[in-house]
Scaffold this active site. Structure first.
Site, short mmCIF file in Angstrom:
data_model
loop_
_atom_site.label_atom_id
_atom_site.label_comp_id
_atom_site.label_asym_id
_atom_site.label_seq_id
_atom_site.Cartn_x
_atom_site.Cartn_y
_atom_site.Cartn_z
N TYR A 16 83.60 55.55 4.53
CA TYR A 16 84.53 56.01 5.56
C TYR A 16 85.05 54.87 6.45
O TYR A 16 85.98 55.08 7.23
CB TYR A 16 83.86 57.04 6.47
N HIS A 21 90.44 58.14 10.12
CA HIS A 21 89.62 58.89 11.08
C HIS A 21 88.70 57.96 11.88
O HIS A 21 88.17 58.35 12.91
CB HIS A 21 88.78 59.93 10.32
N ASN A 69 81.96 65.50 13.29
CA ASN A 69 81.86 66.81 13.95
C ASN A 69 80.57 66.98 14.76
O ASN A 69 80.33 68.02 15.36
CB ASN A 69 81.99 67.94 12.92
N ASN A 115 87.81 67.35 15.32
CA ASN A 115 86.43 67.83 15.36
C ASN A 115 85.49 66.99 16.20
O ASN A 115 84.51 67.49 16.75
CB ASN A 115 85.87 67.97 13.93
#
EC number: 3.1.1.29
Length: 194
Positions: A16, A21, A69, A115
């Protein structure tokens, strides 16, 4: 009112690290580098942390190692330990509703479907009144493509614009501590990377 905690939102793990994000974490990483204050993992705060001095103020940096989240768990742990109020927190995050090459400060508001913000608001006792640094990543144009878009890696041309906005945001965040929020906001909001 001064900022005592600066948070960069991200998902953990190498897969990631380069995704849109994680733009919030890119910002905190850059700030830590500029201030020569390397981030170190600290289990009790569920993230990578560092301590810096900005404008004579003691400030903590945090990049949660929870999934996006669950970001509120790390933020609430640090805020509670150091007795930091929501309005003394700046959360940097990727923003679909801003174009590439732009970043903006904002106080309070909703989570806009993000989130990470949603969980932070919840874990701070449903209090949305923390500062945000919204880092523009652009929008895929179709809401059904949003998840794939934010978890995708931007092409080099887009990455350059995001990086330039983050660079300016880091300068303006430092300026906030020396010259005040109004001046820092005016400068940042006038910026657009080309």
């Amino acid at each position: 009112m001064t900022i005592k905690l600066i948070v960069g939102l991200a998902n953990p793990g190498a897969e990631y690290a380069a995704t849109r994000h994680n733009a919030g974490a890119w910002f905190v990483d850059l700030l830590a580098e500029r201030l020569r204050a390397p981030l170190r993992e600290e289990a009790k705060f569920f993230g990578y942390t560092s301590r810096v001095t900005l404008g004579g103020e003691d400030v903590r940096l945090l990049v949660p190692t929870t999934f996006m989240n669950l970001s509120g768990k790390a933020v609430a742990a640090m805020a509670s330990f150091f007795r930091i109020n929501p309005d003394e927190i700046l959360v940097a995050h990727d923003e679909l509703d801003l174009p590439l090459g732009v970043a903006k400060f904002k106080l309070g508001g909703g989570h806009g479907g993000h989130n990470g913000l949603k969980d932070i608001i919840s874990k701070l006792g449903n209090n949305p009144n923390f500062h945000r640094l919204r880092i523009g990543i652009g929008h895929p144009g179709d809401k059904n493509k949003v998840v794939g878009f934010v978890l995708g890696k931007p092409p080099v041309s887009e990455q350059k614009l995001i990086d330039e906005a983050i660079d300016e945001a880091a300068r303006c965040t430092e300026m906030w501590f020396t010259d005040g929020l109004t001046k820092a906001t005016n400068r940042l909001h006038a910026f657009k990377a080309q």
